[in-house]
Write a protein that holds these residues in place. Structure first.
Motif, mmCIF file in Angstrom:
data_model
loop_
_atom_site.group_PDB
_atom_site.id
_atom_site.type_symbol
_atom_site.label_atom_id
_atom_site.label_comp_id
_atom_site.label_asym_id
_atom_site.label_seq_id
_atom_site.Cartn_x
_atom_site.Cartn_y
_atom_site.Cartn_z
ATOM 1 N N ILE A 60 3.583 0.956 -5.747
ATOM 2 C CA ILE A 60 3.954 -0.233 -4.924
ATOM 3 C C ILE A 60 3.586 0.358 -3.737
ATOM 4 O O ILE A 60 2.771 -0.936 -2.650
ATOM 5 N N LEU A 63 0.434 1.349 -2.795
ATOM 6 C CA LEU A 63 -0.994 0.605 -2.649
ATOM 7 C C LEU A 63 -0.912 -0.003 -1.630
ATOM 8 O O LEU A 63 -1.957 -0.933 -0.618
ATOM 9 N N ARG A 64 0.057 -1.303 -0.934
ATOM 10 C CA ARG A 64 0.322 -1.577 -0.054
ATOM 11 C C ARG A 64 0.228 -1.295 1.438
ATOM 12 O O ARG A 64 -1.082 -1.366 2.195
ATOM 13 N N VAL A 70 -1.078 -6.082 -4.344
ATOM 14 C CA VAL A 70 -0.062 -5.953 -5.407
ATOM 15 C C VAL A 70 1.128 -7.124 -5.894
ATOM 16 O O VAL A 70 1.728 -7.267 -5.365
ATOM 17 N N ALA A 82 -2.748 -4.321 -8.503
ATOM 18 C CA ALA A 82 -3.733 -3.890 -7.607
ATOM 19 C C ALA A 82 -4.538 -5.717 -8.181
ATOM 20 O O ALA A 82 -4.648 -5.817 -9.332
#
Length: 199
Positions: A60, A63-64, A70, A82
């Motif tokens: 998480i 990705l952020r 996400v 995602a």
């Protein structure tokens, strides 16, 4: 780390822009499950599922930090989704079953790709593939797919005791991918497991 079992020429799923973006952020991740099976079989599949040895909170955050939306869709089982240009990609941390009641499993995370593959239902669903087309196939999934055989990973009775609904999944997958008579060992185990469907 185990070497890949084989290499495939470029497949359309490997060029999917959403996959390429997520894979660029999570380079250790691999395609898993149905998208690998169907890519090998030449069957269209809109879903993209990835697995990673990273924990879900790390996934998480990574990705952020890269600007990718996400959603924590199943943190208890290590799954997040995602979203890239409106396209969802499910990402699940490698896991192993600790215990199961025949329907729901208590899991623990692992970094072992083979251990994760060994808990899957059928050999054709237990393959993983990296972004270069290298495929890991510990249980003969490619050969089973080519021969139209739907076979449980390992002992059929064990796989069914983990989740009795796999009995129904067996017939669904055989109808789609199987050719000829169903796997005899699977049928015998399913007969014995029928009472478990009442759970």
């Amino acid at each position: 780390m185990d070497p890949p079992a084989f290499h495939l020429a470029r497949l359309p799923v490997l060029d999917d822009p959403a996959f390429r973006r997520v894979r660029g952020v999570l380079p250790e991740s691999r395609l898993v499950g149905g998208c690998v099976r169907d890519a090998i079989a030449g069957v269209p599949n809109a879903d993209i599922d990835l697995a990673t040895p990273r924990g879900p909170e790390d996934v998480i955050a990574t990705l952020r930090a890269s600007g990718i939306a996400v959603i924590p869709t199943g943190l208890a089982h290590g799954t997040v989704t995602a979203v890239v240009d409106g396209r969802p990609i499910e990402i699940t941390t490698l896991r192993r079953d600790v215990s199961t009641d025949g329907r729901h499993a208590t899991i623990a995370f692992t970094t072992d790709w083979r251990e994760d593959a060994a808990r899957r239902d059928f050999t054709i669903n237990a393959m993983s593939m990296d972004a270069d087309g290298h495929v890991w196939d510990w249980f003969g999934g490619r050969d089973d797919l080519a021969q139209g055989v739907v076979r449980f990973v390992g002992d059929p009775a064990t796989r069914l005791a983990e989740d009795y609904l796999r009995a129904l999944r067996f017939f669904r997958f055989h109808a789609r991918y199987g050719r000829g008579a169903p796997d005899a060992a699977a049928l015998a185990a399913i007969r014995d497991a029928v009472p478990g469907l009442a759970i």
